[in-house]
Design a protein around this motif. Structure first.
Motif, PDB file in Angstrom:
ATOM      1  N   ASP A 296      19.754  -3.845 -32.468  1.00  0.00           N
ATOM      2  CA  ASP A 296      20.267  -2.374 -32.509  1.00  0.00           C
ATOM      3  C   ASP A 296      19.283  -1.859 -31.506  1.00  0.00           C
ATOM      4  O   ASP A 296      19.806  -1.006 -30.492  1.00  0.00           O
ATOM      5  N   LEU A 297      17.907  -1.801 -31.641  1.00  0.00           N
ATOM      6  CA  LEU A 297      16.964  -1.191 -30.533  1.00  0.00           C
ATOM      7  C   LEU A 297      17.427  -1.782 -29.211  1.00  0.00           C
ATOM      8  O   LEU A 297      17.487  -0.770 -28.071  1.00  0.00           O
ATOM      9  N   VAL A 298      17.531  -2.953 -28.843  1.00  0.00           N
ATOM     10  CA  VAL A 298      17.871  -3.752 -27.627  1.00  0.00           C
ATOM     11  C   VAL A 298      19.202  -3.065 -27.086  1.00  0.00           C
ATOM     12  O   VAL A 298      19.332  -2.593 -25.835  1.00  0.00           O
ATOM     13  N   GLY A 299      20.141  -3.000 -28.052  1.00  0.00           N
ATOM     14  CA  GLY A 299      21.425  -2.160 -27.586  1.00  0.00           C
ATOM     15  C   GLY A 299      21.334  -0.821 -27.222  1.00  0.00           C
ATOM     16  O   GLY A 299      21.778  -0.450 -26.050  1.00  0.00           O
ATOM     17  N   THR A 300      20.761  -0.003 -28.028  1.00  0.00           N
ATOM     18  CA  THR A 300      20.544   1.361 -27.331  1.00  0.00           C
ATOM     19  C   THR A 300      19.484   1.675 -26.530  1.00  0.00           C
ATOM     20  O   THR A 300      19.757   2.446 -25.642  1.00  0.00           O
ATOM     21  N   MET A 301      18.412   1.083 -26.514  1.00  0.00           N
ATOM     22  CA  MET A 301      17.411   1.306 -25.580  1.00  0.00           C
ATOM     23  C   MET A 301      17.589   0.529 -24.298  1.00  0.00           C
ATOM     24  O   MET A 301      17.500   1.195 -23.189  1.00  0.00           O
ATOM     25  N   GLY A 302      17.760  -0.747 -24.452  1.00  0.00           N
ATOM     26  CA  GLY A 302      18.184  -1.590 -23.095  1.00  0.00           C
ATOM     27  C   GLY A 302      19.561  -1.037 -22.353  1.00  0.00           C
ATOM     28  O   GLY A 302      19.561  -0.882 -21.272  1.00  0.00           O
ATOM     29  N   GLY A 303      20.725  -0.881 -23.395  1.00  0.00           N
ATOM     30  CA  GLY A 303      21.859  -0.499 -22.818  1.00  0.00           C
ATOM     31  C   GLY A 303      21.630   0.801 -22.180  1.00  0.00           C
ATOM     32  O   GLY A 303      22.258   1.164 -21.110  1.00  0.00           O
ATOM     33  N   GLY A 304      20.975   1.698 -22.752  1.00  0.00           N
ATOM     34  CA  GLY A 304      20.565   3.104 -22.241  1.00  0.00           C
ATOM     35  C   GLY A 304      20.108   3.164 -20.839  1.00  0.00           C
ATOM     36  O   GLY A 304      20.233   3.930 -19.903  1.00  0.00           O
ATOM     37  N   THR A 305      18.957   2.300 -20.918  1.00  0.00           N
ATOM     38  CA  THR A 305      18.172   2.047 -19.731  1.00  0.00           C
ATOM     39  C   THR A 305      18.955   1.703 -18.549  1.00  0.00           C
ATOM     40  O   THR A 305      18.876   2.134 -17.365  1.00  0.00           O
ATOM     41  N   LEU A 306      19.840   0.640 -18.803  1.00  0.00           N
ATOM     42  CA  LEU A 306      20.729  -0.133 -17.629  1.00  0.00           C
ATOM     43  C   LEU A 306      21.555   1.062 -17.050  1.00  0.00           C
ATOM     44  O   LEU A 306      22.025   0.665 -16.001  1.00  0.00           O
ATOM     45  N   VAL A 307      22.209   1.990 -18.092  1.00  0.00           N
ATOM     46  CA  VAL A 307      22.921   2.881 -17.373  1.00  0.00           C
ATOM     47  C   VAL A 307      22.454   4.265 -17.000  1.00  0.00           C
ATOM     48  O   VAL A 307      22.974   5.330 -16.644  1.00  0.00           O
ATOM     49  N   GLY A 308      21.220   4.348 -17.069  1.00  0.00           N
ATOM     50  CA  GLY A 308      20.334   5.343 -16.543  1.00  0.00           C
ATOM     51  C   GLY A 308      20.406   6.568 -17.289  1.00  0.00           C
ATOM     52  O   GLY A 308      20.286   7.672 -17.054  1.00  0.00           O
ATOM     53  N   LEU A 309      20.445   6.274 -18.927  1.00  0.00           N
ATOM     54  CA  LEU A 309      20.412   7.437 -20.109  1.00  0.00           C
ATOM     55  C   LEU A 309      18.938   7.392 -20.632  1.00  0.00           C
ATOM     56  O   LEU A 309      18.595   6.246 -21.377  1.00  0.00           O
ATOM     57  N   ARG A 310      18.476   8.315 -20.786  1.00  0.00           N
ATOM     58  CA  ARG A 310      17.189   8.709 -21.691  1.00  0.00           C
ATOM     59  C   ARG A 310      17.273   9.279 -22.805  1.00  0.00           C
ATOM     60  O   ARG A 310      16.266  10.381 -23.026  1.00  0.00           O
ATOM     61  N   LYS A 311      18.549   9.246 -23.413  1.00  0.00           N
ATOM     62  CA  LYS A 311      18.781  10.013 -24.762  1.00  0.00           C
ATOM     63  C   LYS A 311      18.656   8.995 -25.812  1.00  0.00           C
ATOM     64  O   LYS A 311      18.852   7.782 -25.697  1.00  0.00           O
ATOM     65  N   PHE A 312      18.557   9.565 -26.985  1.00  0.00           N
ATOM     66  CA  PHE A 312      18.461   8.705 -28.078  1.00  0.00           C
ATOM     67  C   PHE A 312      20.150   8.402 -28.424  1.00  0.00           C
ATOM     68  O   PHE A 312      20.939   9.491 -28.521  1.00  0.00           O
ATOM     69  N   LEU A 313      20.575   7.178 -28.607  1.00  0.00           N
ATOM     70  CA  LEU A 313      22.051   6.916 -28.674  1.00  0.00           C
ATOM     71  C   LEU A 313      22.089   6.383 -30.022  1.00  0.00           C
ATOM     72  O   LEU A 313      21.857   5.286 -30.216  1.00  0.00           O
ATOM     73  N   PRO A 314      22.877   7.191 -30.859  1.00  0.00           N
ATOM     74  CA  PRO A 314      23.215   6.543 -32.080  1.00  0.00           C
ATOM     75  C   PRO A 314      24.169   5.582 -32.318  1.00  0.00           C
ATOM     76  O   PRO A 314      25.079   5.692 -31.560  1.00  0.00           O
ATOM     77  N   THR A 315      23.885   4.544 -33.158  1.00  0.00           N
ATOM     78  CA  THR A 315      24.673   3.549 -32.981  1.00  0.00           C
ATOM     79  C   THR A 315      26.104   3.930 -33.983  1.00  0.00           C
ATOM     80  O   THR A 315      25.892   4.254 -35.128  1.00  0.00           O
ATOM     81  N   VAL A 316      27.332   3.392 -33.564  1.00  0.00           N
ATOM     82  CA  VAL A 316      28.408   3.686 -34.305  1.00  0.00           C
ATOM     83  C   VAL A 316      28.947   2.314 -35.053  1.00  0.00           C
ATOM     84  O   VAL A 316      29.410   2.586 -35.928  1.00  0.00           O
ATOM     85  N   SER A 317      28.668   1.256 -34.212  1.00  0.00           N
ATOM     86  CA  SER A 317      29.247   0.146 -34.819  1.00  0.00           C
ATOM     87  C   SER A 317      28.481  -1.257 -34.128  1.00  0.00           C
ATOM     88  O   SER A 317      28.069  -0.964 -32.992  1.00  0.00           O
ATOM     89  N   MET A 318      28.258  -2.067 -35.046  1.00  0.00           N
ATOM     90  CA  MET A 318      27.685  -3.561 -34.283  1.00  0.00           C
ATOM     91  C   MET A 318      28.313  -4.537 -35.201  1.00  0.00           C
ATOM     92  O   MET A 318      28.747  -4.420 -36.379  1.00  0.00           O
ATOM     93  N   THR A 319      28.332  -5.722 -34.512  1.00  0.00           N
ATOM     94  CA  THR A 319      28.800  -7.251 -35.212  1.00  0.00           C
ATOM     95  C   THR A 319      27.638  -7.909 -34.737  1.00  0.00           C
ATOM     96  O   THR A 319      27.113  -7.812 -33.703  1.00  0.00           O
ATOM     97  N   PHE A 320      27.510  -8.993 -35.579  1.00  0.00           N
ATOM     98  CA  PHE A 320      26.482  -9.950 -35.330  1.00  0.00           C
ATOM     99  C   PHE A 320      26.839 -11.251 -35.622  1.00  0.00           C
ATOM    100  O   PHE A 320      27.797 -11.706 -36.705  1.00  0.00           O
ATOM    101  N   ASP A 321      26.422 -12.266 -34.711  1.00  0.00           N
ATOM    102  CA  ASP A 321      26.691 -13.821 -35.120  1.00  0.00           C
ATOM    103  C   ASP A 321      25.244 -14.331 -34.988  1.00  0.00           C
ATOM    104  O   ASP A 321      24.558 -14.283 -34.104  1.00  0.00           O
ATOM    105  N   PHE A 322      25.026 -14.805 -36.289  1.00  0.00           N
ATOM    106  CA  PHE A 322      23.772 -15.488 -36.375  1.00  0.00           C
ATOM    107  C   PHE A 322      23.784 -16.977 -36.077  1.00  0.00           C
ATOM    108  O   PHE A 322      24.409 -17.710 -36.879  1.00  0.00           O
ATOM    109  N   VAL A 323      23.276 -17.557 -34.773  1.00  0.00           N
ATOM    110  CA  VAL A 323      23.449 -18.489 -34.305  1.00  0.00           C
ATOM    111  C   VAL A 323      22.339 -19.972 -34.924  1.00  0.00           C
ATOM    112  O   VAL A 323      22.732 -20.841 -35.170  1.00  0.00           O
ATOM    113  N   ALA A 324      21.101 -19.343 -34.973  1.00  0.00           N
ATOM    114  CA  ALA A 324      20.069 -20.319 -35.371  1.00  0.00           C
ATOM    115  C   ALA A 324      18.941 -19.532 -35.709  1.00  0.00           C
ATOM    116  O   ALA A 324      18.919 -18.213 -35.749  1.00  0.00           O
TER     117      ALA A 324
END
Length: 177
Positions: free
Chosen positions: A76-104
């Motif tokens: 969740d933190l990687v998506g909001t902090m990292g994704g926001g950084t990649l597009v140049g946003l310095r805002k808190f981005l609340p998560t709306v939805s997430m899906t997860f696949d646990f591989v190992a």
């Protein structure tokens, strides 16, 4: 409170501890899960924003693998902090939805890294794919949709990368108890 010693975590070169609670009187959830680190690389590379942490026993399930809740929190933190950084946003981005696949599983002592890839950005939503890896092995894949607040929104200004670990420890509030 987490151990603020980088020696225990032994992060790879370039990673700085994230101080989520700077100037807050009480610790937030992120401070209770353990030390998290970030590294910034060249713009447009897979290392433009990398979140990392060392797996410790308190982060694991009874079977000895990294707990799924810890994996989801970090993703969740990687998506909001990292994704926001990649597009140049310095805002808190609340998560709306997430899906997860646990591989190992990840195990005690592993250094985990998380990276986001922006899939799409609209005026009000950011779509990211997230990977958590140990070395080159991906052990979690996630997809996230985060809300981009209109206007200025809540700035993501409280968290900062610790440049001087001694100063960060000195400015931390004394342990409660």
């Amino acid at each position: 409170m987490p151990d603020h010693s980088q020696a225990r975590d032994n992060p790879p070169e370039g990673f700085r501890r994230i101080d989520f609670d700077r100037d807050r009187p009480d610790p937030t959830f992120n401070s209770h899960i353990g030390n998290l680190y970030a590294k910034r690389g060249a713009k447009g590379t897979r290392d433009e924003f990398v979140l990392g942490f060392r797996v410790h026993q308190h982060m694991c399930n009874p079977a000895g693998g990294l707990h799924g809740g810890m994996m989801m929190t970090v993703a969740d933190l990687v998506g909001t902090m990292g994704g926001g950084t990649l597009v140049g946003l310095r805002k808190f981005l609340p998560t709306v939805s997430m899906t997860f696949d646990f591989v190992a599983p990840a195990r005690v002592g592993d250094w985990v890294e998380g990276r986001a890839e922006v899939v799409r950005q609209t005026r009000s939503l950011l779509f990211t794919d997230i990977s958590l890896t140990v070395g080159e092995e991906r052990f979690l894949r996630a997809s996230q949709i985060a809300k981009i607040p209109s206007g200025d929104g809540l700035a993501f200004g409280k968290a900062r990368l610790v440049r001087d670990e001694k100063a960060a420890v000195a400015s931390s509030p004394p342990p409660q108890g």
